[in-house]
Scaffold this active site. Structure first.
Site: not given
Length: 321
Positions: A210, A245
């Site tokens: 990210n 995640d």
């Protein structure tokens, strides 16, 4: 008797059905309210919300019938799902497709059937809202319109369930969906003396993806990982994105050897993905496994906690290398 036909798109239809996360779940007032209303409105002995699975029709709501499912091949709903509109059999004894059907010659002694398909937004017909009676009868155009209206109410409720139990990004079950499916699966496995294994996956270096490549890249990583899970594990395994995640796979009827083999196969698939992907990042993960014996006093929250702790130990070892 004519067996319920199976068309070429049945695999896609079953994917839509199972994506609803509703098979083998408990009765719900939202559906029972509709079947009660339909039973009274049409003055029939039985009304069902019937979902046509691979080898059975399973009843999400059942008014006037004790059974929870019947074989697909003898089902009336197995015929009805191949029609875009209401499917009516006014008198089964006068219809050669059904006159010697076991559901006609034996209980519940069906003489009249009307089923409207439950058509999901992708066009797949997953089941029916159906009316059954032990006496033959006519079914007018007004009756067909009224049944269609009620069937649309059922579809609306099914869509609502799907929206609240599926992860919007990856299309697999979310935490709520997992907990519903896992609760039902564990209950079934306990009754049948089946042990289970819960595998907890956590993507490694996800924050780095990210931060370095942007949140769109992070979303692609999550979608790709979820896709690998659904490709490599069985349809009977409960697969979910737990949050962020983190991902889960719940196995039933699986030995330690099967789990090792399945995880090795998944590892090879992920390596192949990384070798062929055009992304600037690789996918990596840590995995923990918890086991639950049949009828063990270990609820879903405790089961999740055990698998999470096992995964954390593996993840900590990765970072300490």
């Amino acid at each position: 008797m004519l067996n319920a036909p199976i068309h070429n798109n049945d695999k896609t239809r079953l994917e839509t059905l199972r994506g609803l996360n509703v098979l083998d779940t408990a009765a719900e007032e939202r559906f029972d309210r509709i079947t009660r209303l339909a039973k009274r409105l049409f003055s029939v002995s039985i009304c069902l919300v019937s979902l046509v699975d691979e080898n059975r029709q399973w009843f999400k709501s059942c008014e006037g019938l004790v059974a929870s499912e019947t074989p697909r091949d003898i089902s009336f709903c197995g015929h009805a799902i191949h029609n875009p509109q209401v499917f009516v059999v006014n008198d089964t004894l006068l219809d050669e497709r059904f006159s010697d059907n076991p559901l006609v010659t034996e209980a519940p002694f069906i003489r009249f059937y009307a089923g409207h398909p439950l058509t999901m937004p992708d066009g797949m017909r997953v089941g029916t809202l159906c009316l059954i009676d032990e006496n033959p009868r006519d079914f007018s155009e007004e009756d067909k319109i009224a049944l269609e209206d009620l069937a649309l109410m059922v579809v609306s409720e099914l869509t609502s369930i799907q929206q609240t139990t599926l992860d919007e990004l990856t299309g697999i079950s979310n935490r709520r969906g997992f907990e519903q499916l896992a609760k039902q699966a564990l209950s079934t496995w306990d009754r049948n003396g089946i042990d289970s294994n819960l595998v907890f996956f956590d993507l490694d270096y996800f924050k780095g993806i990210n931060d370095t490549y942007g949140h769109d890249a992070g979303d692609r990583a999550l979608v790709s990982f979820a896709s690998l899970l659904t490709q490599e594990f069985r349809d009977s395994d409960v697969i979910a994105r737990f949050g962020g995640d983190e991902f889960l796979v719940l196995f039933g009827q699986s030995s330690e050897g099967h789990i090792r083999f399945a995880l090795e196969r998944f590892k090879r698939a992920l390596i192949n993905y990384n070798n062929t992907s055009t992304e600037s990042f690789d996918l990596a993960y840590s995995v923990g496994i918890a086991c639950r014996k049949s009828k063990q006093a270990l609820n879903i929250c405790q089961y999740l906690d055990a698998a999470d702790k096992a995964m954390y130990e593996v993840k900590l070892a990765h970072h300490n290398r």
